[in-house]
Design an enzyme around this catalytic site. Structure first.
Site, mmCIF file in Angstrom:
data_model
loop_
_atom_site.group_PDB
_atom_site.id
_atom_site.type_symbol
_atom_site.label_atom_id
_atom_site.label_comp_id
_atom_site.label_asym_id
_atom_site.label_seq_id
_atom_site.Cartn_x
_atom_site.Cartn_y
_atom_site.Cartn_z
ATOM 1 N N SER A 74 38.481 33.479 35.685
ATOM 2 C CA SER A 74 38.638 32.024 35.731
ATOM 3 C C SER A 74 39.639 31.576 34.680
ATOM 4 O O SER A 74 39.799 32.235 33.648
ATOM 5 C CB SER A 74 37.301 31.336 35.447
ATOM 6 O OG SER A 74 36.962 31.448 34.074
ATOM 7 N N ASP A 75 40.303 30.451 34.938
ATOM 8 C CA ASP A 75 41.030 29.819 33.842
ATOM 9 C C ASP A 75 39.985 29.393 32.815
ATOM 10 O O ASP A 75 38.803 29.263 33.121
ATOM 11 C CB ASP A 75 41.848 28.624 34.341
ATOM 12 C CG ASP A 75 43.021 28.313 33.422
ATOM 13 O OD1 ASP A 75 43.002 28.752 32.257
ATOM 14 O OD2 ASP A 75 43.956 27.633 33.863
ATOM 15 N N CYS A 76 40.413 29.182 31.589
ATOM 16 C CA CYS A 76 39.442 29.057 30.498
ATOM 17 C C CYS A 76 38.548 27.825 30.657
ATOM 18 O O CYS A 76 39.043 26.698 30.727
ATOM 19 C CB CYS A 76 40.166 29.050 29.163
ATOM 20 S SG CYS A 76 40.931 30.671 28.869
#
EC number: 3.2.1.37
Length: 784
Positions: A307-309
């Site tokens: 996932s993106d952060c």
């Protein structure tokens, strides 16, 4: 500040204060000494030399197949331990000889200090900082993309060996540069799906491929991001965390997906990162069709999805997509997410399991993909100093060859947009050179974002001053340029033989979480340029440092402005490259990887409209050179040279006939297009009627050597909302003066001449296709 703080105590007891400062200094010294010692060796599992009992574990046995080793490891873990491997700071398991591992490192255009997995120290104070991606893409040189990746991965491995870096890098960014206002367009390879795809697979191969040639082994693990249709950060209050990208299936398959597909299928990338935004109402990190269906199912990803952060947290808190955190954890894991950048899955997955929202088998599957990647990197093979890259160290970072490649990448990317004949300058004929502008003597601006500490800097001023005598004035205190020193700048320009204005943007204008609202030069820069051009004694050269384009129509049309260069964010050696081009030591060959629009475009087109194709009924002009119907300031592919190249057709068919099966529906009814699959396409593999070669003779008719990009475009029949123009291929060629050579393009009809229809199917248009290279045009008819 509390009453017990050293600063408060200092007011009461000076003697005690001195002692306190000494203690603080001593603590810091011991801390950094300890940190330095801790960084002397890499992090790795299965240290059999230190703990011989580990040899009994199957996952530490390098003779076994990786899949068996992964299964052995997963079977030994408790549920809580498994959950610890779902997050970016993966918990170690001491009893199994597995240390904590930080997954998040970055290497967009050099090893970066963004992300906690990598940092610099006295051992390795910097790494080679290449041009920001948009400028490297302007070189249109696939071998350069791969060469840069190879250097970056070598430096990354060298830093890993001394405990300063990780093995997993969340780069490159391969999103399409759809809108000129996007703050992160600078990180991408531009607006064209073919260029972005070739950059993606080339850079990934450079990062990942090992010298041993084993495709199942990784030098470092790359990650293509941000999947998918992600290109709005923060525009007029619309933020990426809540933005729902409404995208047609046609645009998805035709524009947004190709670079990611190339990453996985052609580049064999180890990871794909899902983005913050929603696509058609679903968060990308919770969409099983996009993750399990496409990335892992259709494209066969050999690796992990991250996932993106905090984007799992975002889909719960910002998008309110689920009612509880446990539901957000479960829906993401079940969709195909393997790793969470952040801590959300670590906090809420156990509850999701206990609630019956997700079973342990799904967690096993996710962490197996993560362990598989680490196995391919050699993380579980014991001391890396005994492995293939174990001999790399600090002396392999910032080598002279690596720094020269950074300079050459900038030279190859810089685009000459205007030249009235003034360029290149002759150093012998210039006694005074005025250098003006807020970007004339910058350092960090040159390397853009997702940067690391560079080996060293050469600013534009330093580069120019190294050739001729210069006088310098900033003209503005910064790029925002609220007040311009017009009087000082015009006075300086009025006495100089030549004036170079270095202007543009920096991360305060365009960046992650910062989109632009207009295409004007920031602040008073335009007024500064206009007045300097009016007052200048000699010719004026405009050097624009930026990620995105500007509406510089005023400068394009000003006869006093003799030359315009776009230099992107040119990296640590930007000043060297700029001077080499201005003084003719290098013949410019860069071409724009994105359209430069007029301000009127952004005044009528909201950034949030994702549609690529124009809509006349709504006055919508479309996006990128492939579909945009309006006027441009500079077009995709624009770029001048100091010599002149011409093209002539050597070979191309005028007719391609496709053979249909006897019962094919288009034998009995009139069809405008055929599906780009089936027996009529299979001949392309064997070199039959549906594959052909285009040969173009290129001649350098000028008086100096030059490098030229040959673009092969096609304009297909006007069906299925087909592009006005589409790039089929590009090749770089170096020619001496009056030299000529033949460039060959292999064209597969079903692959290269197809378009995507309204429901995402690839179709071959029947009828006239126009092939063009520069001013050369050739008609090709496809019939059945």
């Amino acid at each position: 500040m509390g009453s017990s703080s050293p600063l408060t105590r200092r007011n009461r007891a000076p003697t005690s204060s001195v002692f306190s400062v000494f203690l603080i200094f001593l603590c810091f010294f011991l801390y950094f000494l300890d940190l330095s010692n801790a960084q002397s060796s890499p992090v790795f599992a299965c240290d059999v030399a230190a703990n011989p009992s580990l040899a009994a574990y199957g996952f530490c046995n390098t003779v076994l197949k990786i899949e068996y080793r992964v299964a052995d490891l997963v079977a030994r873990l408790t549920l809580q331990e498994k959950i610890g491997f779902l997050v970016s700071k993966a918990n170690g398991v001491t009893r199994l000889g597995i240390p904590t591992y930080e997954w998040w490192s970055e290497a967009l255009h050099g090893v970066s200090y963004i992300g906690p997995g990598t940092h610099f120290s006295s051992q390795v104070p910097g790494a080679t900082s290449f041009p920001q991606v948009i400028l490297t893409a302007a070189s249109f040189n696939v071998s350069l993309f791969q060469a840069i990746g190879k250097v970056v991965s070598t430096e990354a491995r060298a830093m890993y060996n001394v405990g300063l870096a990780g093995l997993t890098y969340w780069s490159p960014n391969v999103n399409i540069f759809r809108d000129p206002r996007w703050g992160r367009g600078q990180e991408t390879p531009g607006e064209d799906p073919l260029l972005a795809s070739k950059y993606a697979s080339g850079y990934v191969k450079g990062l990942q491929e090992t010298d041993g040639g084993d495709s199942n082994r990784l030098k470092v693990a790359a990650c293509c991001k941000h999947y998918t249709a992600y290109d709005v950060d923060n525009w007029k209050g619309v933020e990426r965390y809540s933005f729902n990208a409404v995208v047609t299936q046609q645009d998805m398959d035709d524009t947004y997906q190709p670079p990611f597909k190339s990453c996985v299928v052609d580049g064999n990338v180890a990871s794909v990162m899902c983005s913050y935004n929603q696509v058609n109402g679903k968060p990308t990190c919770a969409d099983p069709d996009l993750l399990s269906g496409v990335i892992r199912g259709e494209w066969k990803l050999n690796g992990y999805i991250v996932s993106d952060c905090d984007s799992v947290d975002v889909l719960y808190k910002n998008q309110h997509y689920t009612k509880t955190p446990a539901e957000a954890a479960a829906i993401s894991i079940l969709a195909g997410l393997d790793l969470n950048c952040g801590s959300f899955l670590g906090q809420h997955t156990e509850e999701a399991v206990k609630s019956g929202l997700v079973n342990e088998a799904a967690i096993d599957k996710a962490i197996s993909n993560n362990f598989l990647t680490l196995m391919r990197l050699g993380f579980f093979d014991g001391n890396p100093k005994n492995q293939i890259y174990g001999g790399l160290g600090p002396t392999d970072v910032c080598t002279s060859a690596n720094q020269e490649l950074a300079a050459d990448a900038a030279r190859q990317g810089i685009v000459l947009l205007k030249n009235t004949g003034c360029l290149p300058l002759s150093p012998k004929s210039i006694k005074t050179l005025a250098v003006i502008g807020p970007n004339a003597n910058v350092t960090k601006t040159m390397i853009g974002n997702y940067e690391g500490t560079p080996c060293k800097y050469t600013t534009p001023l330093q580069g120019l001053a190294g050739t001729v005598s210069t006088t310098y004035l900033p003209g503005c205190s910064n790029v925002a340029c609220a007040v311009a020193d017009v009087a000082g700048a015009t006075k300086l320009a009025a006495t100089a033989d030549v004036t170079v204005l270095v202007i543009g943007a920096d991360q305060s204008i365009e960046a992650e979480s910062r989109d632009r609202v207009d295409l004007y030069l920031p602040g008073q820069q335009q007024e500064l340029v206009i007045q300097v051009a009016k007052a200048a004694k000699g010719p004026v050269l405009l050097v624009i440092m930026s990620g995105g384009g500007f509406d510089i129509t005023f400068a394009k049309n000003d006869p006093k402005i003799a030359g315009i260069l776009w230099v992107g964010y040119p990296g640590e050696a930007g000043g060297i490259a700029i001077a080499d081009i201005i003084f003719g030591r290098y013949n410019p060959s860069g071409r724009l990887p994105m359209t430069w629009y007029p301000q009127s475009y952004v005044e009528k087109v909201p950034m949030t409209i994702m549609n690529m194709r124009p809509d006349k009924s709504k006055g919508y002009p479309g996006r990128t050179y492939r579909f945009y119907t309006g006027e441009t300031v500079y077009a995709f592919g624009d770029g001048l040279s100091y010599t002149k190249f011409s093209h002539s057709l050597v070979k191309a068919p005028s007719l391609v006939s496709l053979s249909l099966e006897e019962n094919h529906v288009c034998r009995s009814s009139e069809c405008q297009s055929l599906e780009a699959i089936g027996p009529h396409c299979e001949n392309a593999v064997s070199g039959g009627g549906s594959a052909f070669e285009v040969q173009i003779k290129v001649r350098n008719s000028g008086d100096r050597e030059g490098i030229h990009t040959v673009f092969l475009f096609t304009t297909p029949p006007a069906i299925h909302g087909s592009p006005r123009k589409h790039l089929l291929g590009f090749e770089k060629i170096r020619l001496g003066k009056m030299e000529e050579a033949v460039v060959r393009f292999k064209v597969e009809v079903c692959k290269d001449l197809s378009v995507v229809d309204e429901i995402g199917k690839k179709k071959i248009g029947l009828g006239k296709h126009l092939l063009h290279v520069g001013d050369l045009k050739h008609s090709l008819s496809i019939r059945i």
